[in-house]
Design an enzyme around this catalytic site. Structure first.
Site, mmCIF file in Angstrom:
data_model
loop_
_atom_site.group_PDB
_atom_site.id
_atom_site.type_symbol
_atom_site.label_atom_id
_atom_site.label_comp_id
_atom_site.label_asym_id
_atom_site.label_seq_id
_atom_site.Cartn_x
_atom_site.Cartn_y
_atom_site.Cartn_z
ATOM 1 N N SER A 146 0.907 -1.229 -0.128
ATOM 2 C CA SER A 146 -0.164 -0.104 -0.091
ATOM 3 C C SER A 146 0.707 1.250 0.074
ATOM 4 O O SER A 146 1.544 1.585 1.025
ATOM 5 C CB SER A 146 -0.920 0.015 1.075
ATOM 6 O OG SER A 146 -1.498 1.209 1.081
ATOM 7 N N HIS A 204 -1.278 -1.118 -4.034
ATOM 8 C CA HIS A 204 -2.790 -0.580 -3.682
ATOM 9 C C HIS A 204 -2.365 0.664 -3.404
ATOM 10 O O HIS A 204 -1.495 1.348 -2.740
ATOM 11 C CB HIS A 204 -2.895 -1.300 -2.218
ATOM 12 C CG HIS A 204 -4.215 -0.910 -1.567
ATOM 13 N ND1 HIS A 204 -5.528 -1.780 -2.074
ATOM 14 C CD2 HIS A 204 -4.730 -0.250 -0.792
ATOM 15 C CE1 HIS A 204 -6.417 -1.433 -1.495
ATOM 16 N NE2 HIS A 204 -6.021 -0.359 -0.390
ATOM 17 N N ASP A 229 -4.660 4.300 -2.057
ATOM 18 C CA ASP A 229 -5.726 4.503 -1.097
ATOM 19 C C ASP A 229 -6.214 5.967 -1.541
ATOM 20 O O ASP A 229 -5.446 6.997 -1.286
ATOM 21 C CB ASP A 229 -5.254 4.514 0.205
ATOM 22 C CG ASP A 229 -5.485 2.882 0.665
ATOM 23 O OD1 ASP A 229 -6.443 2.148 0.500
ATOM 24 O OD2 ASP A 229 -4.385 2.728 1.341
ATOM 25 N N MET A 247 -8.884 8.903 -0.311
ATOM 26 C CA MET A 247 -9.646 9.356 0.689
ATOM 27 C C MET A 247 -10.190 10.694 0.558
ATOM 28 O O MET A 247 -9.408 11.574 -0.049
ATOM 29 C CB MET A 247 -9.157 9.400 1.964
ATOM 30 C CG MET A 247 -8.093 7.992 2.158
ATOM 31 S SD MET A 247 -6.924 8.023 3.821
ATOM 32 C CE MET A 247 -6.139 6.502 3.762
ATOM 33 N N HIS A 298 -8.350 1.960 -4.358
ATOM 34 C CA HIS A 298 -9.453 1.772 -3.317
ATOM 35 C C HIS A 298 -10.006 3.251 -2.976
ATOM 36 O O HIS A 298 -9.325 3.985 -2.373
ATOM 37 C CB HIS A 298 -8.599 1.020 -2.022
ATOM 38 C CG HIS A 298 -9.601 1.010 -0.772
ATOM 39 N ND1 HIS A 298 -8.792 0.902 0.333
ATOM 40 C CD2 HIS A 298 -10.856 1.157 -0.840
ATOM 41 C CE1 HIS A 298 -10.002 0.671 1.147
ATOM 42 N NE2 HIS A 298 -10.983 1.002 0.592
ATOM 43 N N MET A 331 -12.292 5.362 -1.200
ATOM 44 C CA MET A 331 -12.895 5.873 0.155
ATOM 45 C C MET A 331 -13.597 7.267 0.150
ATOM 46 O O MET A 331 -12.870 8.211 0.617
ATOM 47 C CB MET A 331 -11.942 5.747 1.413
ATOM 48 C CG MET A 331 -11.407 4.118 1.693
ATOM 49 S SD MET A 331 -9.867 4.222 2.873
ATOM 50 C CE MET A 331 -8.664 4.043 1.500
ATOM 51 N N MET A 372 -12.089 -4.659 5.007
ATOM 52 C CA MET A 372 -11.144 -3.905 5.797
ATOM 53 C C MET A 372 -10.903 -4.316 7.223
ATOM 54 O O MET A 372 -11.899 -4.742 7.794
ATOM 55 C CB MET A 372 -12.050 -2.312 6.053
ATOM 56 C CG MET A 372 -11.927 -1.589 4.950
ATOM 57 S SD MET A 372 -10.450 -1.311 3.887
ATOM 58 C CE MET A 372 -9.440 -0.466 5.177
ATOM 59 N N GLY A 398 -8.790 4.858 6.752
ATOM 60 C CA GLY A 398 -8.490 6.347 7.090
ATOM 61 C C GLY A 398 -7.059 6.438 7.261
ATOM 62 O O GLY A 398 -6.498 7.596 6.963
ATOM 63 N N ASP A 406 -7.147 -5.510 4.174
ATOM 64 C CA ASP A 406 -6.398 -4.202 3.935
ATOM 65 C C ASP A 406 -6.462 -3.604 5.403
ATOM 66 O O ASP A 406 -7.684 -3.471 5.870
ATOM 67 C CB ASP A 406 -7.289 -3.324 2.875
ATOM 68 C CG ASP A 406 -6.509 -2.011 2.893
ATOM 69 O OD1 ASP A 406 -5.514 -1.864 3.338
ATOM 70 O OD2 ASP A 406 -7.494 -1.207 1.889
ATOM 71 N N GLY A 450 0.921 -1.851 4.081
ATOM 72 C CA GLY A 450 1.447 -0.552 3.899
ATOM 73 C C GLY A 450 2.690 -0.506 4.999
ATOM 74 O O GLY A 450 3.930 -0.835 4.756
HETATM 75 C C1 DX5 Z 1 -6.527 2.249 5.429
HETATM 76 C C2 DX5 Z 1 -5.957 1.924 4.052
HETATM 77 C C3 DX5 Z 1 -4.957 0.957 3.969
HETATM 78 C C4 DX5 Z 1 -3.573 1.159 4.474
HETATM 79 C C5 DX5 Z 1 -3.065 0.238 5.119
HETATM 80 O O1 DX5 Z 1 -7.248 3.134 5.459
HETATM 81 O O2 DX5 Z 1 -7.127 1.625 3.202
HETATM 82 O O3 DX5 Z 1 -4.809 0.623 2.511
HETATM 83 O O4 DX5 Z 1 -2.521 1.754 3.612
HETATM 84 O O5 DX5 Z 1 -2.036 0.259 5.790
HETATM 85 P P1 DX5 Z 1 -1.425 -0.407 6.893
HETATM 86 O O6 DX5 Z 1 -0.975 -1.595 6.400
HETATM 87 O O7 DX5 Z 1 -0.376 0.443 7.456
HETATM 88 O O8 DX5 Z 1 -2.584 -0.609 7.966
HETATM 89 ZN ZN ZN Z 2 -6.782 0.529 1.002
#
Ligand code: DX5
Ligand code: ZN
Length: 222
Positions: free
Chosen positions: A12, A37, A39, A41, A70, A72, A141, A146, A179, A201
């Site tokens: 991520s 991946h 993200d 937001m 992804h 959000m 999730m 976030g 994730d 991530g």
């Molecule tokens: C959370 C994201 C994840 C995040 C995961 O809101 O959707 O994709 O990047 O990160 P880690 O692996 O650090 O939890």
């Molecule tokens: Zn994600």
């Protein structure tokens, strides 16, 4: 006949240095990863902001790796076109906000890329059932979305098992992704529940090159 799906790690990019995200992309590429991946937001659906289509489009010029985007967002249906144009290979959208989910899933596929549906840790798993014949991926999730760096919520795996069982006893053919908080310790329980794609991530980017490889290989060798 039971479908055999390859298991793999999707780093991520959220955990990368946002002043130089192409560096995090390069790390994943050099490590031999097939997916990254990304993200997105909006500060409404989740209490944080990340980056938008311009960043995705600029990253696209640096790599051919599969872009797992992804969203959000409260209104993901309004942002499908810009992320397709930016070079997404898969766009996943959340079940929780109100919009026409089937129309949005279809729109993603009609753009020639893969789609996915996502649920938060506290969302009823049965809400996914009407969409299972319309998706390429189901994302669970394992943190409240976030922020990176949160703790893996293990009880989500009960929902993963349920959807994996439905998949196994049907003709559905989607991937199951987790994730949030995924690290070496979560691999085994996730595998047992039926996970195919492991987004990581913080746990991935904090490792040195050798340990990153062995993290990925532990998943891929299973
Ligand atoms: C959370 C994201 C994840 C995040 C995961 O809101 O959707 O994709 O990047 O990160 P880690 O692996 O650090 O939890
Ligand atoms: Zn994600």
């Amino acid at each position: 006949m039971k479908t055999v799906r390859k298991k793999f790690l999707a780093p991520s990019i959220l955990a990368g240095n946002h002043a130089n995200l192409s560096e995090a992309l390069k790390t994943a590429d050099e490590d031999g990863r097939k997916w990254i991946h990304l993200d997105i937001m909006d500060g409404h659906f989740v209490p944080n902001l990340s980056f938008g289509p311009q960043t995705v489009s600029d990253l696209r010029k640096h790599s051919d790796i599969f872009f797992d985007v992804h969203l959000m967002l409260d209104q993901p249906d309004l942002y499908i076109d810009p992320f397709v144009a930016a070079g997404a290979d898969l766009i996943s959208i959340h079940l929780e906000p109100k919009y026409d989910h089937s129309a949005a899933l279809l729109k993603i596929r009609q753009a020639g890329i893969k789609n996915g549906i996502v649920i938060n840790p506290d969302t009823e798993v049965d809400g996914l059932i009407p969409f299972l014949d319309q998706v390429d991926l189901v994302l669970f999730m394992t943190v409240f979305p976030g922020f990176g760096g949160q703790k893996f919520i293990e009880n989500v795996l009960g929902k993963v098992s349920r959807i994996a069982q439905i998949r196994d006893s049907s003709d559905f053919d989607f991937l199951i992704e987790v994730d949030g908080g995924v690290g070496p310790d979560s691999i085994q329980p996730c595998l047992e529940a039926g996970v195919d794609v492991f987004v990581a991530g913080t746990a991935y980017y904090k490792l040195n090159a050798a340990d990153r490889k062995s993290f990925a290989h532990t998943i891929e060798a299973s």
